[in-house]
Design a protein around this motif. Structure first.
Motif, PDB file in Angstrom:
ATOM      1  N   LEU A 170       0.843  -1.143  -0.131  1.00  0.00           N
ATOM      2  CA  LEU A 170      -0.059   0.033   0.151  1.00  0.00           C
ATOM      3  C   LEU A 170       0.812   1.125  -0.066  1.00  0.00           C
ATOM      4  N   LEU A 171       2.054   1.366   0.436  1.00  0.00           N
ATOM      5  CA  LEU A 171       2.879   2.466   0.868  1.00  0.00           C
ATOM      6  C   LEU A 171       3.883   2.848  -0.025  1.00  0.00           C
ATOM      7  N   ASN A 172       4.353   2.161  -0.997  1.00  0.00           N
ATOM      8  CA  ASN A 172       5.607   2.390  -1.628  1.00  0.00           C
ATOM      9  C   ASN A 172       5.387   4.047  -2.424  1.00  0.00           C
ATOM     10  N   ASN A 173       6.448   4.486  -2.758  1.00  0.00           N
ATOM     11  CA  ASN A 173       6.417   5.893  -3.350  1.00  0.00           C
ATOM     12  C   ASN A 173       5.958   6.958  -2.615  1.00  0.00           C
ATOM     13  N   GLN A 174       6.014   6.668  -1.267  1.00  0.00           N
ATOM     14  CA  GLN A 174       5.722   7.837  -0.371  1.00  0.00           C
ATOM     15  C   GLN A 174       4.045   8.205  -0.385  1.00  0.00           C
ATOM     16  N   LYS A 175       3.276   7.144  -0.377  1.00  0.00           N
ATOM     17  CA  LYS A 175       1.887   7.008  -0.064  1.00  0.00           C
ATOM     18  C   LYS A 175       1.607   7.360   1.426  1.00  0.00           C
ATOM     19  N   THR A 176       0.727   7.773   1.821  1.00  0.00           N
ATOM     20  CA  THR A 176       0.015   8.295   2.951  1.00  0.00           C
ATOM     21  C   THR A 176      -0.823   7.288   3.988  1.00  0.00           C
ATOM     22  N   ILE A 177      -0.287   6.900   5.004  1.00  0.00           N
ATOM     23  CA  ILE A 177      -1.171   6.299   6.128  1.00  0.00           C
ATOM     24  C   ILE A 177      -1.561   6.921   7.346  1.00  0.00           C
ATOM     25  N   ILE A 178      -2.679   6.924   7.920  1.00  0.00           N
ATOM     26  CA  ILE A 178      -3.062   7.654   9.063  1.00  0.00           C
ATOM     27  C   ILE A 178      -3.150   6.565  10.276  1.00  0.00           C
ATOM     28  N   THR A 179      -2.379   6.856  11.266  1.00  0.00           N
ATOM     29  CA  THR A 179      -2.360   6.275  12.364  1.00  0.00           C
ATOM     30  C   THR A 179      -2.924   7.193  13.636  1.00  0.00           C
ATOM     31  N   GLY A 180      -3.094   6.721  14.764  1.00  0.00           N
ATOM     32  CA  GLY A 180      -3.360   7.297  16.011  1.00  0.00           C
ATOM     33  C   GLY A 180      -2.054   7.636  16.699  1.00  0.00           C
ATOM     34  N   ASN A 181      -2.366   8.923  17.595  1.00  0.00           N
ATOM     35  CA  ASN A 181      -1.224   9.378  18.228  1.00  0.00           C
ATOM     36  C   ASN A 181      -1.586   9.323  19.753  1.00  0.00           C
ATOM     37  N   THR A 182      -1.036   8.385  20.462  1.00  0.00           N
ATOM     38  CA  THR A 182      -0.175   7.326  20.089  1.00  0.00           C
ATOM     39  C   THR A 182      -0.495   6.187  19.289  1.00  0.00           C
ATOM     40  N   ASN A 183       0.611   5.550  18.940  1.00  0.00           N
ATOM     41  CA  ASN A 183       0.342   4.219  18.064  1.00  0.00           C
ATOM     42  C   ASN A 183       1.129   3.290  18.351  1.00  0.00           C
ATOM     43  N   TYR A 184       1.032   2.029  17.885  1.00  0.00           N
ATOM     44  CA  TYR A 184       2.100   0.815  17.916  1.00  0.00           C
ATOM     45  C   TYR A 184       3.143   1.147  17.291  1.00  0.00           C
TER      46      TYR A 184
END
Length: 490
Positions: free
Chosen positions: A202-216
Motif C-alpha cells: 500500500l505505501l510505496n512511493n511516499q503514499k500516506t497512511i493515517i495512524t493514531g497518536n500514540t500508536n504501536y
C-alpha cells in the motif's frame, strides 16, 4: 588440539591448517610436514593426520604430489600475512563489514540487559508458561509419525496449509462474524508479517497512511520502512478520531488507515460503534484500505468482544490481521492475513520472496487444535486467569501507588496504560527500578512519538502470576519512595 570439545581431532587439525592458509601464514605451494613427522610433533595418532590431509585434499586446500610430498594448493590466491592476535590464533572476530550497505536508523532499538533474576514488566505479552505444550507436542508428534503426513515436509502452498486455512474460515466466521472463504486467507508468521505485507502493498512511493497518536511503534517503523508517510490523528476515550481522518481525506490522498480497534495500542481504549461505522464509510468514499490489527481480540473481560471492522466490511476495504501468539505463546509464529482475493493473491506473491512458506507441520498442528476445540478451550482458560491478574494488578496499583500513577482499568487486553505524575520522570524511575531487579520497558519514549509529554507507558500484567504481581507492586512502592525522597532533597 582440544580433546574436550565435541569435534573430531582431524577436523580440528583441518581448521588450523585452513586458518594458516587464509591468514597468509601458509602460502600456495608451501610444503607441509609429512604425516609421521606432524603426528609426532602434535602428539596425535598418524591416522588423524592422514584423515586431515585427505579431507583438505578433497576440499581443494592442499594437494599431494607423488614422490615429493604434500603441498598447499598452488592454485590458491597469494595472501599477505597479517599479525594474529594471541587471543584468536586462527581467526579474528569481524565487527565491521568490508562493503557498503543500507543502515536503517528508524529500526534501531535500545537493548537493556537485565539478569535472569529480574522481574520483567513488559508492554502486554501473554504468559508463555501457560501454553498448552502437551497438546501441541502430542498432535505434532502424531503427524510426524504418520507416513501419510510426510508430504508436510516438502514444499507447500505459499498461501499456507490448506487445512489451517479451512479451519480458520470456520473459526473466524463463527467468532469474529466474518464472511470469508479460503481464498480470503493467507497464513503468515505472526501479525507482524501481516503488517509488513500490507505496508509493502500500500505505501510505496511516499503514499500516506493515517495512524493514531500514540500508536504501536513497531507498526509505525514498518510503514516508514515501506516508504510511507505517516499522518497522525488524536486518540481519545472513544478511540481514533474519525472526524480528523475525514478532514485529512478532503485535503490529501490517503492510501490506508491503521487501527487497533478492539484495544487501541498503547492506550487500550475501544473504538466506539459510531466511529467504526464512520471509518468504514470513509474508507468506501475515499477508497483507502483499513489495516485492522486485532492483536488480542480474545481477551475482553467486561462483556462479549466487539466484532471487528472486518465483520461489517461490505466493499473489500479492510485487511484484517491477527494471530495465535497472544493466545498461545509468542514463539508460536502463526498469524493470518484476511482480505479480498485479489489482495491475498498479491500478498502471497510478495510473501514467496521473503519467506517461501511457513512451518507446515506446525500449521497442521494448529489446524487440528482449532478443529478439536483445543485453542478455544485454552483461550477461555487463560482469559479467566488474565482477568484475575488484571483485577489484582489494578487494585494494588491504585491502593499502593495511586498518588503517583493515573490509569483506568482496561476492559480487555494484557496491559494497563499508566501515566506517571508529571512531577516525576520515567528515566529516573526506570534507573531506580533496575537497582531493585525490576525491568520495565526501557524504551518508554517510543510511546511519546510527538513529544507531547503525556508520560504514559504500558504495564503488562498477563505474563505475571499473582505472586509476581504482589512483588512488582512492593518493589515499585520502594522505587517511588526513593524517587520522591531524591526529588525533595535539596
Amino acid at each position: 588440539m582440544n580433546r574436550s570439545i565435541n569435534r573430531h581431532l582431524y577436523l580440528q587439525l583441518c581448521d588450523q591448517i585452513v586458518g594458516f592458509i587464509k591468514s597468509g601464514k601458509l602460502s600456495p605451494s608451501t610444503k607441509l610436514p609429512g604425516s609421521r613427522k606432524l603426528s609426532e610433533d602434535l602428539a596425535i595418532h598418524r591416522k588423524t593426520v592422514v584423515s586431515a590431509y585427505d579431507e583438505l585434499i578433497a576440499q581443494g586446500w592442499i594437494e599431494s604430489i607423488a614422490a615429493k610430498g604434500t603441498f598447499v594448493s598452488q592454485d590458491l590466491p597469494i595472501i599477505t600475512p597479517k599479525q594474529l592476535h594471541k587471543s584468536s590464533i586462527f581467526k579474528d572476530v569481524i565487527n565491521i563489514g568490508g562493503f557498503k550497505f543500507k543502515h536503517r536508523s528508524h529500526l534501531k532499538r535500545k537493548r537493556i540487559a537485565s539478569g535472569k533474576d529480574f522481574l520483567k514488566v513488559g508492554d502486554g505479552a501473554p504468559d508463555h508458561r501457560l501454553a498448552p505444550i502437551e497438546d501441541i507436542a502430542r498432535i505434532y508428534r502424531n503427524y510426524t509419525k504418520k507416513t501419510h503426513y510426510k508430504e508436510l515436509l516438502a514444499y507447500g502452498d505459499i498461501y499456507g496449509n490448506i487445512e489451517l486455512r479451512q479451519a480458520l474460515v470456520s473459526y473466524l466466521n463463527q467468532t469474529r462474524g466474518l464472511k470469508i472463504s479460503v481464498d480470503n486467507v493467507l497464513i503468515t508468521r505472526g501479525s507482524q508479517m501481516g503488517i509488513y505485507l500490507a505496508s509493502q502493498l500500500l505505501l510505496n512511493n511516499q503514499k500516506t497512511i493515517i495512524t493514531g497518536n500514540t500508536n504501536y511503534m513497531t507498526a509505525d517503523t514498518t510503514f516508514i520502512e515501506a516508504g510511507g508517510i505517516i499522518e497522525q490523528v488524536s486518540v481519545d476515550k472513544y478511540g481514533i478520531n474519525t472526524n480528523e481522518i475525514e478532514t485529512l481525506c478532503t485535503s490529501k490522498q490517503i492510501s490506508a488507515v491503521y487501527v487497533t480497534s478492539h484495544h487501541h495500542h498503547p492506550t487500550t481504549v475501544t473504538l466506539s460503534a459510531e466511529r467504526r461505522m464512520h471509518l468504514l464509510n470513509l474508507a468506501y468514499t475515499y477508497k483507502f484500505a483499513i489495516i485492522e490489527d486485532d492483536y488480542d481480540y480474545d481477551f475482553h473481560y467486561s462483556n462479549a468482544p466487539i466484532l471487528p471492522l472486518a465483520s461489517n466490511d461490505n466493499y473489500g476495504n479492510v485487511i484484517y490481521i491477527g494471530g495465535f501468539t497472544k493466545i498461545i505463546a509468542p514463539a508460536l509464529r502463526i498469524g493470518y492475513f484476511i482480505a479480498s482475493k485479489d489482495v491475498i493473491d498479491e500478498a502471497a506473491k510478495l510473501r514467496r520472496i521473503i519467506d517461501r512458506q511457513g512451518d507446515t507441520l506446525l500449521e497442521q498442528t494448529v489446524a487440528r487444535m482449532i478443529i478439536n476445540g483445543d485453542v478455544q478451550r485454552h483461550s477461555n482458560k487463560v482469559k479467566k486467569i488474565y482477568k484475575t491478574r488484571r483485577d489484582l494488578f489494578c487494585k494494588l496499583l491504585q491502593e499502593k501507588l495511586g498518588s503517583y500513577f493515573i490509569f483506568k482499568i482496561p476492559k480487555g487486553g494484557m496491559a494497563v496504560w499508566v501515566r506517571l505524575d508529571t512531577r516525576y520522570n520515567w528515566d529516573t524511575v526506570m534507573a531506580e527500578a533496575l537497582k531493585h531487579q525490576l525491568d520495565f520497558n526501557q524504551e518508554w519514549k517510543r510511546y511519546d512519538n510527538d513529544n507531547s509529554g503525556h508520560n504514559g507507558i504500558r504495564m503488562g500484567f498477563a505474563a505475571l502470576n499473582e505472586e509476581e504481581i504482589i512483588t512488582v507492586i512492593k518493589k515499585l512502592e520502594l522505587i517511588m519512595k526513593t524517587v520522591s525522597i531524591s526529588k525533595t532533597t535539596p
